[in-house]
Design a protein around this motif. Structure first.
Motif, PDB file in Angstrom:
ATOM      1  N   LYS A   1       0.810  -1.209   0.000  1.00  0.00           N
ATOM      2  CA  LYS A   1       0.000   0.000   0.000  1.00  0.00           C
ATOM      3  C   LYS A   1       0.844   1.261   0.000  1.00  0.00           C
ATOM      4  CE  LYS A   1      -3.564   0.027   2.736  1.00  0.00           C
ATOM      5  NZ  LYS A   1      -4.386  -0.098   3.974  1.00  0.00           N
ATOM      6  N   LYS A   2       2.054   1.184   0.564  1.00  0.00           N
ATOM      7  CA  LYS A   2       2.874   2.385   0.656  1.00  0.00           C
ATOM      8  C   LYS A   2       4.350   2.024   0.598  1.00  0.00           C
ATOM      9  CE  LYS A   2       2.775   4.692   4.546  1.00  0.00           C
ATOM     10  NZ  LYS A   2       2.264   5.583   5.610  1.00  0.00           N
TER      11      LYS A   2
ATOM     12  N   GLN B   1       8.210   3.943   1.119  1.00  0.00           N
ATOM     13  CA  GLN B   1       8.925   5.142   1.544  1.00  0.00           C
ATOM     14  C   GLN B   1      10.410   4.979   1.233  1.00  0.00           C
ATOM     15  OE1 GLN B   1       7.040   5.017   5.685  1.00  0.00           O
ATOM     16  NE2 GLN B   1       7.238   7.223   5.368  1.00  0.00           N
TER      17      GLN B   1
ATOM     18  N   THR C   1       7.440   9.421  -0.401  1.00  0.00           N
ATOM     19  CA  THR C   1       6.475   8.388  -0.038  1.00  0.00           C
ATOM     20  C   THR C   1       5.488   8.220  -1.181  1.00  0.00           C
ATOM     21  OG1 THR C   1       6.644   8.896   2.316  1.00  0.00           O
ATOM     22  CG2 THR C   1       4.700   7.671   1.602  1.00  0.00           C
TER      23      THR C   1
ATOM     24  N   THR D   1       1.946   6.174  -2.261  1.00  0.00           N
ATOM     25  CA  THR D   1       0.821   5.409  -1.737  1.00  0.00           C
ATOM     26  C   THR D   1       0.009   4.840  -2.888  1.00  0.00           C
ATOM     27  OG1 THR D   1       0.716   6.850   0.200  1.00  0.00           O
ATOM     28  CG2 THR D   1      -1.211   5.490  -0.260  1.00  0.00           C
TER      29      THR D   1
ATOM     30  N   ASP E   1       4.755  -0.825   3.377  1.00  0.00           N
ATOM     31  CA  ASP E   1       3.598  -1.048   4.244  1.00  0.00           C
ATOM     32  C   ASP E   1       2.555  -1.846   3.470  1.00  0.00           C
ATOM     33  OD1 ASP E   1       3.450   1.349   6.742  1.00  0.00           O
ATOM     34  OD2 ASP E   1       5.057   1.373   5.269  1.00  0.00           O
TER      35      ASP E   1
ATOM     36  N   HIS F   1       4.404  -3.408   8.431  1.00  0.00           N
ATOM     37  CA  HIS F   1       5.465  -2.685   7.724  1.00  0.00           C
ATOM     38  C   HIS F   1       6.818  -3.323   7.999  1.00  0.00           C
ATOM     39  CE1 HIS F   1       5.980  -0.666  11.684  1.00  0.00           C
ATOM     40  NE2 HIS F   1       7.255  -0.567  11.304  1.00  0.00           N
TER      41      HIS F   1
END
Length: 578
Positions: free
Chosen positions: A3-4, A6, A17, A19, A113, A122
């Motif tokens: 989902k994410k 970084q 970041t 998303t 994540d 995460h």
């Protein structure tokens, strides 16, 4: 699904970041050097860190209990996920040393994540470089032993296939793919998939002569080899034929392609057709095959495709996207697909296009944003945009001859040509040009656009007194104009000027215009409100008949012969149009 993501000090992402929505296929788009491939590379390096941690430190290497442990080192020759000249190229601006705010030398970080069993999970890895050795350690994790961690796999554009391919171990396969040589291990991937299928078929047969129908249906709907073969039959009317391979006897992996007529799951080979080695198939077939070989692999959760449309015909690009979406939905895989293909980006819904640019990244919110994306806005290398940034003026024109003709008329009339107008050639209507204008305006404040279109077959009544397009509400700073005549060449059918350019008597030109084209050119030719026959004339055919170019004819005009519409346009451009 991830989902994410970084990044800290990774390539061009000093602190970034990204998303992603949980859709099965996300299309990463943007200009050259915007960071599309870097996102995929970062995820591939995160996967490498995960595998290396497991190999070096065991099953609990990156669980929450592992935080605070010391890292472990690898030689630069053991780094395999992506190909770089040296490992310091992984760091932003090649700066690997720690700063005042860094507690240790682990200055590059990659965190992912995702959601598992309804909980947010995460895992972050940090990297350090010292004396050409890469050090890795997990720096943040909330994982327990029972948690599932996504597995990612990167596939760059297809390359590297050779006539002979030996059996190689997993680490070397990953290195070849990281080097951009997916073709060098394609037969290995196919062999493993085929061998797993044989074992499963033997298990389902249970000593019988054939597999039960229900078991066979389930196998065909779930087994990677079966899914791949089915997709090949539907797309290319082809199947793969695996040669026998025994580790103790065979040196190379034999894969051939057979083609024929397809009916359901059965392929009947064409008469007198001999299967041929995989290598001799076209680059489009091999590119497609490498994508779907990885896409059907059971142990891959997140598929990272870097320009998989390379080598593919536009029709096959569309088919590939459709099949990928179907496969991703069927298997629950996540696909991040980086592309420059206008065919793909035009065909998919804008909500699934993730635009990557220096000013930030995210999914398109409106379909109109797609136009600016396809125009290349946001690219690091954009000389035209660099010029627009300086002048804050953009001139949308339809044909390559428009500006040379206008410049010539400006010189004849003694009207200054405003070089601040940066030309942008496109046949798109004002509405789409306005989308491009808005996209550029997000980067360049105070922008003014002048958009000049051909009228072609549209009604004469759609053009106003100052050549504005009636009924179109232009956004502020966007000047929408349209020729009253069919196109700019319609203002050039002057018998005297054509005669001079063609080197023939004016009377002969006038006679041919009258007899061959039914055009009688009189004193009203220079007027904006000329007769309908003049406004609608197909002037390009006329100039072609006299074998003269539009620019040559324009150069022969006298000031008093230039039409009022031309003067109107030149005066508006000279004033800056806003």
């Amino acid at each position: 699904m991830i989902k994410k993501v970084q990044f800290t000090r990774f390539k061009q992402f000093d602190q970034s970041t990204f998303t992603f929505t949980p859709s099965n296929v996300t299309f990463l788009a943007g200009g050259n050097n915007s960071g599309k491939s870097s996102i995929l590379h970062g995820l591939a390096i995160w996967e490498f860190c995960k595998i290396a941690s497991l190999m070096e430190r065991g099953e609990d290497a990156f669980l929450a209990v592992a935080e605070g442990r010391q890292g472990f080192g690898l030689g630069d020759d053991e780094f395999s996920p992506v190909n770089v000249p040296s490992l310091k190229h992984l760091w932003t601006n090649l700066k690997t040393a720690k700063g005042e705010s860094d507690p240790d030398g682990y200055t590059l970080k990659i965190r992912c994540d995702w959601e598992y069993s309804g909980e947010e999970k995460h895992l972050e890895f940090a990297l350090s470089l010292a004396n050409d050795r890469l050090f890795i350690k997990p720096t943040s994790s909330n994982l327990d032993a029972a948690d599932r961690v996504p597995t990612t796999a990167l596939l760059p554009p297809f390359a590297g296939i050779a006539a002979r391919e030996a059996r190689i171990v997993g680490a070397l396969r990953r290195r070849r793919i990281g080097e951009g040589l997916a073709g060098a291990v394609l037969r290995n991937l196919l062999l493993e998939m085929y061998q797993v299928n044989l074992k499963e078929r033997e298990k389902l047969r249970q000593g019988r002569s054939k597999i039960a129908d229900n078991d066979l249906i389930r196998l065909r709907e779930s087994d990677p080899w079966e899914l791949l073969q089915d997709a090949l039959r539907k797309t290319f009317s082809a199947e793969l034929v695996m040669g026998e391979f025994r580790e103790e006897y065979h040196s190379y992996i034999n894969v051939q392609v057979s083609k024929g007529d397809v009916k359901g799951y059965k392929l009947t080979r064409w008469p007198k057709y001999n299967p041929r080695d995989l290598m001799v198939e076209g680059s489009g077939f091999l590119q497609w095959l490498s994508v779907f070989t990885l896409a059907t692999a059971e142990d891959v959760d997140v598929l990272l495709l870097d320009e998989p449309d390379a080598h593919l015909h536009p029709t096959l690009q569309a088919q590939m996207v459709d099949q990928l979406e179907q496969l991703a939905s069927q298997t629950g895989k996540q696909v991040l697909l980086a592309t420059h293909s206008t065919e793909i980006l035009r065909s998919v819904s804008h909500e699934r296009i993730f635009q990557v640019r220096k000013q930030g990244a995210g999914y398109l919110q409106k379909d109109g944003q797609r136009v600016g994306l396809l125009a290349g806005i946001g690219s690091d290398y954009a000389p035209r945009l660099d010029r627009v940034r300086k002048t804050k003026r953009v001139f949308f024109i339809e044909g390559s001859s428009d500006i040379p003709i206008l410049r010539k008329f400006a010189s004849i009339l003694g009207i200054a040509w405003n070089d601040a107008w940066i030309p942008w050639q496109t046949t798109a209507p004002h509405k789409e040009r306005a989308h491009i204008f808005k996209a550029i305006s997000e980067e360049i404040g105070g922008l003014v656009a002048y958009s000049l279109r051909d009228r072609d077959d549209e009604a004469i009544e759609s053009v106003g007194d100052l050549l504005e397009e009636k009924g179109y509400r232009a956004p502020p700073g966007f000047n929408a104009r349209k020729w009253r005549r069919r196109y700019i060449e319609g203002y050039l059918i002057n018998p005297r000027a054509i005669a001079e350019a063609a080197g023939m008597p004016e009377e002969e030109v006038a006679s041919r215009l009258r007899d061959d084209f039914a055009y009688a050119i009189g004193s009203t030719f220079q007027n904006s409100a000329a007769p309908t026959a003049i406004l609608d004339m197909r002037a390009k055919e006329v100039l072609s008949a006299f074998k003269v170019s539009a620019h040559e004819v324009a150069a022969c005009f006298k000031p008093e012969e230039v039409c009022e519409d031309i003067v109107t346009i030149l005066q508006q451009l000279d004033s800056g149009a806003g």
